[in-house]
Design a protein around this motif. Structure first.
Motif, PDB file in Angstrom:
ATOM      1  N   GLY A 392       0.825  -1.203   0.000  1.00 51.50           N
ATOM      2  CA  GLY A 392       0.000   0.000   0.000  1.00 51.50           C
ATOM      3  C   GLY A 392       0.857   1.250   0.000  1.00 51.50           C
ATOM      4  O   GLY A 392       2.064   1.205  -0.248  1.00 51.50           O
ATOM      5  N   ASN A 393       0.222   2.389   0.283  1.00 52.20           N
ATOM      6  CA  ASN A 393       0.952   3.655   0.408  1.00 52.20           C
ATOM      7  C   ASN A 393       1.533   3.719   1.822  1.00 52.20           C
ATOM      8  O   ASN A 393       0.910   4.235   2.749  1.00 52.20           O
ATOM      9  N   LEU A 394       2.726   3.206   1.963  1.00 49.71           N
ATOM     10  CA  LEU A 394       3.327   3.071   3.289  1.00 49.71           C
ATOM     11  C   LEU A 394       3.917   4.382   3.792  1.00 49.71           C
ATOM     12  O   LEU A 394       4.059   4.584   4.994  1.00 49.71           O
ATOM     13  N   PHE A 395       4.292   5.257   2.875  1.00 50.32           N
ATOM     14  CA  PHE A 395       4.753   6.600   3.235  1.00 50.32           C
ATOM     15  C   PHE A 395       4.623   7.459   1.983  1.00 50.32           C
ATOM     16  O   PHE A 395       5.232   7.172   0.961  1.00 50.32           O
ATOM     17  N   GLY A 396       3.809   8.482   2.063  1.00 47.91           N
ATOM     18  CA  GLY A 396       3.558   9.291   0.876  1.00 47.91           C
ATOM     19  C   GLY A 396       2.471   8.665   0.023  1.00 47.91           C
ATOM     20  O   GLY A 396       1.657   7.856   0.490  1.00 47.91           O
ATOM     21  N   ASN A 397       2.466   9.018  -1.245  1.00 45.48           N
ATOM     22  CA  ASN A 397       1.401   8.577  -2.146  1.00 45.48           C
ATOM     23  C   ASN A 397       1.845   7.527  -3.152  1.00 45.48           C
ATOM     24  O   ASN A 397       1.097   7.198  -4.069  1.00 45.48           O
ATOM     25  N   THR A 398       3.069   7.029  -3.004  1.00 36.65           N
ATOM     26  CA  THR A 398       3.572   6.027  -3.938  1.00 36.65           C
ATOM     27  C   THR A 398       3.441   4.639  -3.326  1.00 36.65           C
ATOM     28  O   THR A 398       3.928   4.408  -2.213  1.00 36.65           O
ATOM     29  N   PRO A 399       2.795   3.697  -4.017  1.00 31.76           N
ATOM     30  CA  PRO A 399       2.656   2.341  -3.469  1.00 31.76           C
ATOM     31  C   PRO A 399       4.022   1.685  -3.261  1.00 31.76           C
ATOM     32  O   PRO A 399       4.947   1.874  -4.049  1.00 31.76           O
ATOM     33  N   SER A 400       4.120   0.911  -2.205  1.00 33.98           N
ATOM     34  CA  SER A 400       5.364   0.202  -1.913  1.00 33.98           C
ATOM     35  C   SER A 400       5.033  -1.117  -1.233  1.00 33.98           C
ATOM     36  O   SER A 400       3.866  -1.441  -0.986  1.00 33.98           O
ATOM     37  N   LYS A 401       6.086  -1.879  -0.920  1.00 39.25           N
ATOM     38  CA  LYS A 401       5.900  -3.204  -0.322  1.00 39.25           C
ATOM     39  C   LYS A 401       6.979  -3.438   0.732  1.00 39.25           C
ATOM     40  O   LYS A 401       8.119  -2.997   0.577  1.00 39.25           O
ATOM     41  N   ILE A 402       6.589  -4.157   1.777  1.00 40.74           N
ATOM     42  CA  ILE A 402       7.538  -4.598   2.801  1.00 40.74           C
ATOM     43  C   ILE A 402       7.286  -6.077   3.073  1.00 40.74           C
ATOM     44  O   ILE A 402       6.143  -6.488   3.288  1.00 40.74           O
ATOM     45  N   VAL A 403       8.340  -6.855   3.049  1.00 41.42           N
ATOM     46  CA  VAL A 403       8.270  -8.249   3.484  1.00 41.42           C
ATOM     47  C   VAL A 403       8.928  -8.327   4.857  1.00 41.42           C
ATOM     48  O   VAL A 403      10.069  -7.877   5.033  1.00 41.42           O
ATOM     49  N   VAL A 404       8.210  -8.875   5.831  1.00 40.58           N
ATOM     50  CA  VAL A 404       8.711  -8.954   7.203  1.00 40.58           C
ATOM     51  C   VAL A 404       8.781 -10.415   7.641  1.00 40.58           C
ATOM     52  O   VAL A 404       7.807 -11.159   7.503  1.00 40.58           O
ATOM     53  N   ILE A 405       9.939 -10.808   8.160  1.00 43.19           N
ATOM     54  CA  ILE A 405      10.139 -12.127   8.762  1.00 43.19           C
ATOM     55  C   ILE A 405      10.592 -11.900  10.198  1.00 43.19           C
ATOM     56  O   ILE A 405      11.517 -11.117  10.444  1.00 43.19           O
ATOM     57  N   THR A 406       9.958 -12.573  11.152  1.00 39.56           N
ATOM     58  CA  THR A 406      10.217 -12.270  12.562  1.00 39.56           C
ATOM     59  C   THR A 406      11.329 -13.117  13.171  1.00 39.56           C
ATOM     60  O   THR A 406      11.343 -13.370  14.373  1.00 39.56           O
ATOM     61  N   ASP A 407      12.247 -13.557  12.354  1.00 41.29           N
ATOM     62  CA  ASP A 407      13.476 -14.191  12.829  1.00 41.29           C
ATOM     63  C   ASP A 407      14.622 -13.586  12.037  1.00 41.29           C
ATOM     64  O   ASP A 407      14.715 -13.785  10.823  1.00 41.29           O
ATOM     65  N   GLY A 408      15.476 -12.841  12.707  1.00 43.95           N
ATOM     66  CA  GLY A 408      16.549 -12.156  12.004  1.00 43.95           C
ATOM     67  C   GLY A 408      17.711 -13.041  11.623  1.00 43.95           C
ATOM     68  O   GLY A 408      18.577 -12.633  10.853  1.00 43.95           O
TER      69      GLY A 408
END
Length: 501
Positions: A392-408
């Motif tokens: 979605g629009n995670l910051f500003g008006n440009t769509p973006s993506k984040i992949v999160v894994i909860t083990d570093g």
């Protein structure tokens, strides 16, 4: 009559000759394996169809090898025929036997293909024979060496990735954030090898005055251990605002085996993600499907090592249907945490990595009791998300993506270069492929990886099967004996009746 027979025989011989000539260049192979291991993947076909200049493959294979080894040469040759057909002649190949003369042998070794010693049986004696089983892939001035060709799916993956690696002209850049305790690129050895095929994997260090360069489309944040300054998050927000993509593998909790103690991790990344709508709890995920740890146990005067199941090391084999997880079968995590979406409807969150049907979540701090006898009551939850995709629009008006894994740590080899599960590496590399809009090797990377865990059974089912396994043979013998006894009795009665008559 003789003319008719002669004509028929000639026709059959002609057909056989034509079929053999055609089969030398074209062949049909029926593939009944579960994941089509012997069928060229879509990724390979796309790579070959995109070739604009010829690729030359010189295969150095010795002749006169044992049948099981010679099969590799035959399989590789058949694969090259398919590659040639799909590429419409843009891939050409030749086979060279280095054993014929010293010049060819020297040529193979100068190209990086060293001989291997194999055991052969000759006149009831085992001997060692020198064999070459490698290939040189050339694209213009670029070269890639396959020093040893392995059979099966590994053969297609090695060949296709070699072609892709040398045929990509301008590689896009992928950044690895540094400066907050993150592992260096050389500590992600397996990931670096895979990413180097398509990308230039480079370190990125932020300051208060520098931004993330425009050449980076994707930035990876892996296992930060120190606090990240707010000004650095501002730079990451600027990166996202222009359409940049983010891969995050972070620890919300950590465990220390030397002290058997688990605690939370706070770097500021968890707060930044919460503001985006992602809540990562500082809880330990436990799962009945888990890895094991080696412990030293004392029995009398003897000390021995044994493997003990450790639910804090969940084995993840529940994946959503998504390009990132396509083909994955098992990923091993170490001290993961649950993740959930708490944002609004302007963004979408898709869990793609989940725990099993029997899992749980334990708050910090935790004291690890290796000798604990875990029961089903310890796993009251199911399908906890431990990784997902935020869009979605995670910051500003440009769509973006984040992949999160909860083990570093799931994709970190560390300074010692510990080898990790192939699916662990594929999860991170597939994520970056997907974020970078280049999914060309996802299908091929996970092809043929097999993990077949045993189904988890209820305690009652285990007890039933145990006694069934013990008693069933005894019952069958008794039943057979009774049937045999009754049969013999009937025979005797019948004989007595006949004698009486």
């Amino acid at each position: 009559m003789n003319v008719k027979i002669y004509t028929t025989v000639t026709l059959i011989v002609g057909i056989v000759i034509i079929v053999n000539l055609l089969s030398d260049q074209y062949f049909i192979r029926l593939d009944f394996t579960e994941d089509k291991q012997y069928t060229l993947s879509g990724a390979t076909k796309n790579i070959l169809k995109e070739l604009n200049d010829p690729v030359t493959i010189t295969a150095y294979f010795s002749k006169g090898l044992p049948p099981d080894i010679a099969r590799v040469r035959r399989d590789f040759r058949e694969m090259l025929i398919e590659y040639n057909n799909v590429s419409k002649g843009m891939l050409v190949y030749e086979f060279v036997d280095p054993g014929k003369d010293d010049e060819k042998e020297m040529e193979a070794m100068q190209n990086g293909i060293q001989p291997v010693m194999i055991n052969v049986r000759e006149k009831d004696q085992m001997k060692q024979q020198k064999a070459f089983m490698g290939a040189l892939v050339q694209f213009g001035e670029e070269k890639e060496v396959l020093p040893f060709i392995q059979p099966g799916v590994a053969m297609e993956y090695a060949l296709s990735t070699a072609i892709k690696k040398i045929s990509v002209i301008d590689k896009p850049s992928v950044g690895l954030l540094q400066g907050h305790g993150e592992p260096a690129i050389n500590e992600l050895q397996q990931v670096n090898v895979e990413l180097s095929i398509l990308y230039s994997f480079e370190p990125v260090t932020l300051t208060d005055t520098t931004s993330i360069p425009d050449r980076f489309k994707t930035l990876a944040i892996v296992r930060p251990t120190d606090s990240i300054p707010p000004s650095h998050f501002d730079k990451i927000d600027e990166f996202i605002a222009r359409g940049g993509r983010l891969f995050v593998a972070m620890n919300r909790v950590k465990g220390d085996f030397s002290t058997a103690y688990g605690s939370s991790v706070n770097t500021g990344l968890e707060t930044w993600l919460r503001n985006k709508g992602l809540q990562i709890d500082d809880n330990f995920v436990v799962d009945v499907s888990c890895g094991s740890v080696t412990v030293q146990q004392q029995q009398g005067v003897f000390t021995f090592s044994s493997n003990v199941s450790f639910p804090y090391l969940p084995i993840i084999n529940t994946f959503a249907k998504h390009p990132i997880t396509e083909g994955l079968e098992a990923v091993i995590f170490q001290f993961a945490s649950p993740v959930s979406y708490i944002g609004d409807s302007t963004k979408t969150f898709t869990p793609i990595v989940k725990t099993s049907e029997k899992s749980g979540s334990l708050p910090v701090p935790q004291y690890f009791n290796i000798e604990k006898q875990w029961t089903e009551l310890d796993f009251p939850l199911k399908n906890l998300a431990v990784g997902g995709v935020l869009e979605g629009n995670l910051f500003g008006n440009t769509p973006s993506k984040i992949v999160v894994i909860t083990d570093g740590d799931f994709a970190v080899n560390g300074p010692g270069g510990q080898q990790l599960q192939p699916d662990n590496i594929s999860l991170m590399v597939n994520s970056i492929d997907w974020l970078s809009d280049d999914t060309g090797l996802i299908e091929l990377r996970t092809k043929g990886i097999t993990y077949r865990p045993l189904d988890q059974l209820e305690d009652g089912t285990k007890t039933f099967l145990k006694y069934l396994n013990f008693l069933l043979p005894v019952i069958l013998v008794i039943v057979y004996g009774l049937i045999r006894m009754q049969h013999n009795r009937n025979v005797r009665i019948k004989r007595l009746e006949e004698s009486y008559v």
